[in-house]
Scaffold this active site. Structure first.
Site: not given
Length: 270
Positions: A69, A157, A161, A190
């Site tokens: 991407v 990170y 975010k 998760i």
């Protein structure tokens, strides 16, 4: 029984980045189950094919698009694969090596910022005009609770975010009257392949000790929230930040979490 052709996203095309595994794969399966045609984007072709095969096995339509991407030509490649994009889920992520910021290779910092923030900006520049012209669109960014709380050892990170919040709120304001909604989902811990591979068990236990439910979430639990946000039922929800974290940070006291998932609050003695 409602078929996929009758689903609330029938006739829509959804692009999911980072769709080869984990949360991205679960989102692709969820949206396909609602009738959307899926364009699954990721760097690992084998994983993308597995995602698309799982969707096809349930009667859905999915196209794997192996791509980085962050590549300059990615928006053009996507336009050739999917000329009309109705739904965009910004899920692709990257992590730098854990450590103090001054010890992290600057190239790793740039890779995180490119993947989490700059690539979504370029992608949205490409797909938003079509959404505006058609008068309908859904954008969901997958953030992290780290963007709210910070994350020791992962400054790049957490910073990237966190920047997704400004992206979400600003685009929501810009696009609301064009029939487009833009929302941010912030998962907690998760249980994905990436988490198991990159977050040491001791750190996972510490996160769960501050999680009300005392267990990691499942990718499907994040996907179901994304599915709602992409649906017609969420037409009046935009600029929202929705944590899917099992109650991370809720409550005054940390909890003792056993390997089996049981928990009890660790309260100070009086």
């Amino acid at each position: 029984m409602q078929t996929r052709a009758q689903g609330d996203l029938a006739g829509r095309t959804a692009v999911i980045t980072g769709a080869g595994r984990g949360i991205g794969r679960a989102i692709a399966v969820e949206l396909a189950g609602r009738g959307a045609r899926i364009v699954a984007v990721g760097r690992r072709e084998t994983a993308l094919v597995e995602t698309c095969d799982a969707i096809s096995a349930e009667g859905g339509a999915a196209l794997p698009l192996p791509a980085d991407v962050t590549a300059q030509d990615f928006p053009e490649r996507l336009a050739r694969a999917a000329p009309a994009v109705d739904i965009t889920v910004l899920n692709a992520a990257a992590f730098a090596t854990y450590g103090p910021l001054e010890e992290v290779d600057p190239a790793e910092v740039e890779r995180v910022l490119d993947t989490v923030l700059r690539a979504p900006l370029a992608l949205l520049r490409a797909v938003l005009p079509g959404m505006k012209a058609r008068g309908w669109g859904r954008v969901v960014a997958i953030g992290s609770v780290a963007g709210e709380t910070g994350a020791s050892g992962q400054v790049a990170y957490a910073a990237a975010k966190s920047a997704l919040l400004g992206l979400t709120r600003s685009l929501a304001a810009e696009t609301a009257q064009a029939g487009i909604t833009v929302n941010l989902v912030e998962p907690g811990l998760i249980a994905t392949e990436r988490v198991r591979a990159t977050i040491a068990e001791v750190w996972q236990r510490r996160i769960l000790a501050n999680t009300a439910m005392g267990r990691p979430g499942r990718p499907e639990e994040v996907a179901s929230v994304v599915g709602f946000l992409c649906s017609p039922a969420a037409s009046y929800v935009t600029g929202a930040v929705i944590p899917v974290s099992g109650g991370l940070g809720v409550g005054l006291y940390a909890r003792d979490v056993t390997p089996g998932g049981a928990q009890r609050e660790s309260r100070p003695r009086t």
